[in-house]
Design a protein around this motif. Sequence first.
Motif, PDB file in Angstrom:
ATOM      1  N   ALA A 119       0.578  -1.338  -0.086  1.00 44.69           N
ATOM      2  CA  ALA A 119       0.140   0.088   0.226  1.00 44.69           C
ATOM      3  C   ALA A 119       0.875   1.008   0.273  1.00 44.69           C
ATOM      4  N   ALA A 120       2.050   1.282   0.135  1.00 45.50           N
ATOM      5  CA  ALA A 120       3.144   2.528   0.174  1.00 45.50           C
ATOM      6  C   ALA A 120       3.257   3.196  -0.888  1.00 45.50           C
ATOM      7  N   ALA A 121       3.932   4.022  -1.112  1.00 47.45           N
ATOM      8  CA  ALA A 121       3.516   4.859  -1.973  1.00 47.45           C
ATOM      9  C   ALA A 121       4.722   5.029  -2.985  1.00 47.45           C
ATOM     10  N   THR A 122       4.570   4.892  -4.343  1.00 44.30           N
ATOM     11  CA  THR A 122       5.749   4.513  -5.241  1.00 44.30           C
ATOM     12  C   THR A 122       7.013   5.458  -4.384  1.00 44.30           C
ATOM     13  N   SER A 123       8.035   5.426  -5.270  1.00 43.96           N
ATOM     14  CA  SER A 123       9.741   6.204  -5.418  1.00 43.96           C
ATOM     15  C   SER A 123       9.581   6.684  -6.436  1.00 43.96           C
ATOM     16  N   THR A 124       9.929   7.637  -6.065  1.00 43.11           N
ATOM     17  CA  THR A 124      10.813   7.800  -7.458  1.00 43.11           C
ATOM     18  C   THR A 124      12.301   7.712  -7.826  1.00 43.11           C
ATOM     19  N   VAL A 125      12.849   7.628  -9.002  1.00 46.00           N
ATOM     20  CA  VAL A 125      14.150   7.257  -9.521  1.00 46.00           C
ATOM     21  C   VAL A 125      15.137   7.930  -8.391  1.00 46.00           C
ATOM     22  N   ALA A 126      15.210   9.268  -8.225  1.00 43.94           N
ATOM     23  CA  ALA A 126      15.918   9.985  -7.431  1.00 43.94           C
ATOM     24  C   ALA A 126      15.718   9.632  -5.925  1.00 43.94           C
TER      25      ALA A 126
ATOM     26  N   GLN B 238       5.627   5.378 -19.094  1.00 41.12           N
ATOM     27  CA  GLN B 238       5.931   4.915 -17.260  1.00 41.12           C
ATOM     28  C   GLN B 238       5.726   3.339 -17.022  1.00 41.12           C
ATOM     29  N   VAL B 239       7.066   3.277 -15.915  1.00 35.27           N
ATOM     30  CA  VAL B 239       7.077   1.400 -15.684  1.00 35.27           C
ATOM     31  C   VAL B 239       7.370   1.996 -14.174  1.00 35.27           C
ATOM     32  N   THR B 240       6.362   0.899 -13.208  1.00 31.34           N
ATOM     33  CA  THR B 240       6.300   0.676 -11.968  1.00 31.34           C
ATOM     34  C   THR B 240       6.820  -0.369 -11.771  1.00 31.34           C
ATOM     35  N   ALA B 241       8.246  -0.654 -10.690  1.00 28.71           N
ATOM     36  CA  ALA B 241       8.904  -1.396 -10.087  1.00 28.71           C
ATOM     37  C   ALA B 241       8.984  -2.016  -8.644  1.00 28.71           C
ATOM     38  N   THR B 242       8.808  -3.099  -8.543  1.00 30.59           N
ATOM     39  CA  THR B 242       9.363  -3.662  -7.090  1.00 30.59           C
ATOM     40  C   THR B 242      11.133  -4.531  -7.139  1.00 30.59           C
ATOM     41  N   GLY B 243      11.678  -4.346  -6.568  1.00 27.27           N
ATOM     42  CA  GLY B 243      12.652  -4.910  -6.309  1.00 27.27           C
ATOM     43  C   GLY B 243      13.925  -4.588  -5.316  1.00 27.27           C
ATOM     44  N   THR B 244      14.912  -4.958  -5.528  1.00 21.03           N
ATOM     45  CA  THR B 244      15.844  -5.117  -3.763  1.00 21.03           C
ATOM     46  C   THR B 244      16.838  -3.831  -4.586  1.00 21.03           C
ATOM     47  N   LEU B 245      16.860  -2.589  -4.160  1.00 21.55           N
ATOM     48  CA  LEU B 245      17.713  -1.736  -4.587  1.00 21.55           C
ATOM     49  C   LEU B 245      19.588  -1.778  -4.219  1.00 21.55           C
ATOM     50  N   THR B 246      19.726  -2.359  -5.282  1.00 23.65           N
ATOM     51  CA  THR B 246      21.150  -2.808  -5.262  1.00 23.65           C
ATOM     52  C   THR B 246      22.099  -2.177  -6.576  1.00 23.65           C
ATOM     53  N   ALA B 247      23.321  -2.322  -6.522  1.00 23.52           N
ATOM     54  CA  ALA B 247      24.153  -1.809  -7.945  1.00 23.52           C
ATOM     55  C   ALA B 247      23.761  -2.648  -8.271  1.00 23.52           C
ATOM     56  N   TYR B 248      23.976  -1.774 -10.183  1.00 22.18           N
ATOM     57  CA  TYR B 248      23.245  -3.734 -10.845  1.00 22.18           C
ATOM     58  C   TYR B 248      24.460  -2.302 -12.431  1.00 22.18           C
ATOM     59  N   PHE B 249      25.184  -2.645 -12.754  1.00 22.14           N
ATOM     60  CA  PHE B 249      26.778  -2.158 -13.462  1.00 22.14           C
ATOM     61  C   PHE B 249      27.066  -1.402 -13.333  1.00 22.14           C
ATOM     62  N   SER B 250      27.631  -1.857 -11.730  1.00 27.88           N
ATOM     63  CA  SER B 250      27.936  -1.317 -10.632  1.00 27.88           C
ATOM     64  C   SER B 250      27.500   0.513 -10.863  1.00 27.88           C
ATOM     65  N   HIS B 251      26.659   0.836 -11.099  1.00 34.13           N
ATOM     66  CA  HIS B 251      25.574   1.490 -10.738  1.00 34.13           C
ATOM     67  C   HIS B 251      24.060   1.886  -9.660  1.00 34.13           C
TER      68      HIS B 251
END
Length: 398
Positions: A37-44, A121-134
């Motif tokens: 139910a939580a609000a989605t986060s922005t990319v920033a 626009q796309v919404t994704a749920t997952g783990t916030l961690t580095a990908y491609f060293s980014h």
Amino acid sequence: MDMKSSTRPRPGRLIAALAAAVTLAVPVAVTATSASAAATSTVAQALAAQDGRVATVTGYVIGQPTATSTVLTSGYTADTAIALADTATETGTSRMLYVQITADYRSTFGLLTNPTLRGRQVTATGTLTAYFSHGGLKSPTAMSLGGGSTPTPSATASPTPAPTGSTGPYDSTYYANAVGKSGSALRGSLHTIIRTQTKLSYDQVWEALKDTDQDPANANNVILLYSGRSQSKSSNGGGANDWNREHVWAKSHGDFGTATGPGTDVHHLRPEDVTVNSARGNKDFDTGGSAVAEAAGSYTDADSFEPRNAVKGDVARMIMYMAIRYEGDDGWPNLEVNNSVTNGSAPYLGRLPVLLQWHRQDPPDAFEQRRNQRIYERWQGNRNPFVDHPEWATAIWG
């Protein structure tokens, strides 16, 4: 203790143990509900929180990341990753979130298979961690088009518009007299707001469409509405493979032609292949029929036309705009949406239940939102309220 020699627990102990198990299970369910139910986060926000937490992030698809500072915006090579940003025109990779696309989601969200996702626009749920060293989001557990979440990939639920009461950047200014209303009061307020506009000539529409329908991946091209083809802006005209000006609200439905007014209102005019435009003709909108040549996913029969899935909502919202904008009080016909496909030259267009369904199934994407903004800023000075507030369609038509 030797398990073989242990005695059976007394009923009181068994009940206590079961109660404890239930008590332990409750917080897990509550946590899951709270997270969904939580609000989605922005990319920033997601880029600032690369700490392994699970989050839901909404952004616009920019391209396919292939290295720390490299994102392909055409010529995609795989379906394994997408880059999201808070604006559809972002060019700085430092402001993009690299999202891993695992096998379950590649057929729907991989850019090699779905190149037209760019700018959506796309919404994704997952783990916030580095990908491609980014800064990235890995191991997605849910992905959906638009700004809301949907179940995991095995589900087929359609995205829905924002709920009643959602707010937008123009609510305190442009829409101030409409916010909080419904039914006829909302309809009347919106008509008063959007009827104030700059009116274009039919020749000016050519130049407007080259701006409003520009291909996000190629500034020299426009995207054709029903066919989805990217075509040179300069190939407009009357030839078989040229593009021309499609009146989504067929101009014969009210007999307003191409004179300045509804006949030149860019909110319902779109580029389209000449042959496909002819196939649509002045038909009402409904489902079914035979496949339309040069417009994959579109169908037509003797009295109706069905556009491809990616623009069904766009079509519905353009029709709704026209019904609110033109109420018969400024010398033009009173345009109305109804449930018929035999409207002829009457100022009606159908079918309303189908259009409302399309509106729910295909919510506004980045291309449509940009188009609305460009019309407002550069061409007509008015907005399509159903792009800004999808929930207002239900508030008016139920």
